[in-house]
Design an enzyme around this catalytic site. Sequence first.
Site, PDB file in Angstrom:
ATOM      1  N   GLU A  18      -4.128 -10.846   4.681  1.00  0.00           N
ATOM      2  CA  GLU A  18      -3.392  -9.910   5.553  1.00  0.00           C
ATOM      3  C   GLU A  18      -3.547 -10.292   7.016  1.00  0.00           C
ATOM      4  O   GLU A  18      -4.351 -11.158   7.351  1.00  0.00           O
ATOM      5  CB  GLU A  18      -3.922  -8.480   5.367  1.00  0.00           C
ATOM      6  CG  GLU A  18      -2.998  -7.572   4.561  1.00  0.00           C
ATOM      7  CD  GLU A  18      -1.712  -7.216   5.282  1.00  0.00           C
ATOM      8  OE1 GLU A  18      -1.566  -7.558   6.469  1.00  0.00           O
ATOM      9  OE2 GLU A  18      -0.834  -6.599   4.643  1.00  0.00           O
ATOM     10  N   GLU A 121      -7.687   1.840  -2.605  1.00  0.00           N
ATOM     11  CA  GLU A 121      -6.823   1.787  -3.790  1.00  0.00           C
ATOM     12  C   GLU A 121      -7.647   1.710  -5.079  1.00  0.00           C
ATOM     13  O   GLU A 121      -8.658   1.015  -5.130  1.00  0.00           O
ATOM     14  CB  GLU A 121      -5.902   0.560  -3.719  1.00  0.00           C
ATOM     15  CG  GLU A 121      -4.852   0.667  -2.629  1.00  0.00           C
ATOM     16  CD  GLU A 121      -4.066  -0.627  -2.442  1.00  0.00           C
ATOM     17  OE1 GLU A 121      -4.711  -1.685  -2.255  1.00  0.00           O
ATOM     18  OE2 GLU A 121      -2.834  -0.576  -2.492  1.00  0.00           O
ATOM     19  N   ASN A 154       0.862   0.653   7.107  1.00  0.00           N
ATOM     20  CA  ASN A 154       1.076  -0.787   6.992  1.00  0.00           C
ATOM     21  C   ASN A 154       1.751  -1.378   8.220  1.00  0.00           C
ATOM     22  O   ASN A 154       1.397  -1.034   9.342  1.00  0.00           O
ATOM     23  CB  ASN A 154       1.797  -1.088   5.664  1.00  0.00           C
ATOM     24  CG  ASN A 154       0.990  -2.055   4.829  1.00  0.00           C
ATOM     25  OD1 ASN A 154       0.432  -3.010   5.359  1.00  0.00           O
ATOM     26  ND2 ASN A 154       0.917  -1.809   3.540  1.00  0.00           N
ATOM     27  N   ASP A 204       5.470  -4.087   3.338  1.00  0.00           N
ATOM     28  CA  ASP A 204       4.066  -4.280   3.737  1.00  0.00           C
ATOM     29  C   ASP A 204       3.999  -4.655   5.219  1.00  0.00           C
ATOM     30  O   ASP A 204       4.427  -3.875   6.072  1.00  0.00           O
ATOM     31  CB  ASP A 204       3.433  -5.317   2.789  1.00  0.00           C
ATOM     32  CG  ASP A 204       1.929  -5.214   2.754  1.00  0.00           C
ATOM     33  OD1 ASP A 204       1.340  -4.920   3.790  1.00  0.00           O
ATOM     34  OD2 ASP A 204       1.326  -5.443   1.696  1.00  0.00           O
TER      35      ASP A 204
HETATM   36  O1  LIG Z   1      -1.887  -5.497   2.143  1.00  0.00           O
HETATM   37  C1  LIG Z   1      -1.999  -4.296   2.423  1.00  0.00           C
HETATM   38  O2  LIG Z   1      -1.530  -3.807   3.412  1.00  0.00           O
HETATM   39  C2  LIG Z   1      -2.737  -3.366   1.492  1.00  0.00           C
HETATM   40  O3  LIG Z   1      -4.038  -3.276   1.860  1.00  0.00           O
HETATM   41  C3  LIG Z   1      -2.515  -3.814   0.090  1.00  0.00           C
HETATM   42  O4  LIG Z   1      -3.402  -3.225  -0.737  1.00  0.00           O
HETATM   43  C4  LIG Z   1      -1.043  -3.645  -0.285  1.00  0.00           C
HETATM   44  O5  LIG Z   1      -0.250  -3.387   0.792  1.00  0.00           O
HETATM   45  C5  LIG Z   1      -0.766  -2.573  -1.279  1.00  0.00           C
HETATM   46  O6  LIG Z   1      -1.479  -2.758  -2.438  1.00  0.00           O
HETATM   47  C6  LIG Z   1       0.690  -2.480  -1.599  1.00  0.00           C
HETATM   48  O7  LIG Z   1       1.060  -1.224  -1.604  1.00  0.00           O
HETATM   49 ZN   LIG Z   2      -0.342  -4.675   4.644  1.00  0.00          ZN
END
Ligand SMILES: O=C(O)[C@H](O)[C@@H](O)[C@H](O)[C@H](O)CO
Ligand SMILES: [Zn+2]
Length: 299
Positions: A18, A121, A154, A204
Amino acid sequence: MSSIKVECVVNENCKIGESPVWEEKESSLIYVDISGKKICRWNSFTKQVQSVSVDAPVSSVALRKSGDYVVTLGTRFAALKWKDQSVTTIVHVDKDKPNNRFNDGKVDPAGRFFAGTMAEEIRPAVLERHQGALYTLFPDHSVVKHFDQVDISNGLDWSLDHKTFFYIDSLSFSVDAFDYDLQTGKISNRRSMYKLEKEESIPDGMCIDTEGKLWVACYDGGRVIRLDPATGKRIQTVKLPVDKTTSCCFGGKDYSEMYVTSACQGMDDESFSRQPQAGGIFKITGLGVKGIPPHSFAG
Ligand SMILES: O=C(O)[C@H](O)[C@@H](O)[C@H](O)[C@H](O)CO
Ligand SMILES: [Zn+2]
């Protein structure tokens, strides 16, 4: 017509890659592996990855004007000194929510660090809902909460004229826009700019290009899409060889390359053997459009 090329530049399986950020001074891409609990730096010349391991999920990293980095770690904003591999807490949020963690974050054009939270999650996109909030860390280290009731905080970015803030709460399947006041850092007048189509799956991370169009990584959609905020329409789709594409940024010489992070957490053996590059970092060239340099935290 330019020809688009997608290449895996870091063939390592981040659990949740990320927060890609181009660091010009190092000719490097920095990013995090959230549940791998590390901050990574890929040098585009040597192709080597250095990393700093931390003791909690690290969900975003940003440059800092004074050098080094700021990160979101667990439910803390923190300062990272790369050489010492040391992390110091700046401020703690969501203290009443032990199951929360920060997620995506980015610095605004005035040097404020925006980042939002979510419940941890249980598996991808499955979590206790409405637990998150969006925060700003100001250069004087004060913190403001903009709103709560967020599912998965996000992607975020600002329009080129700094008058609009774009934001994604993933489980709303929408890319939202707010009016933005650059003087104060206040947001207002929330509306939906684009609703994802079914095969695009979950919005995302995102970033803006020099034409003011937004690029959104689609988690479980295996693609980045380009959106025109003026019309609310999708104008381009670029597919990647992995489904769990998590975020994107521009980088490289003149910011003409796009870097895309991805995840492999939550994949079963069968899908992992079909997508062995899941969790890798990808470079897209030939898009024919550039990005803008990332802003640095002013505190
Ligand atoms: O990458 C990210 O921002 C979250 O931390 C992930 O966990 C995913 O976005 C998620 O699983 C999708 O909904
Ligand atoms: Zn993300």
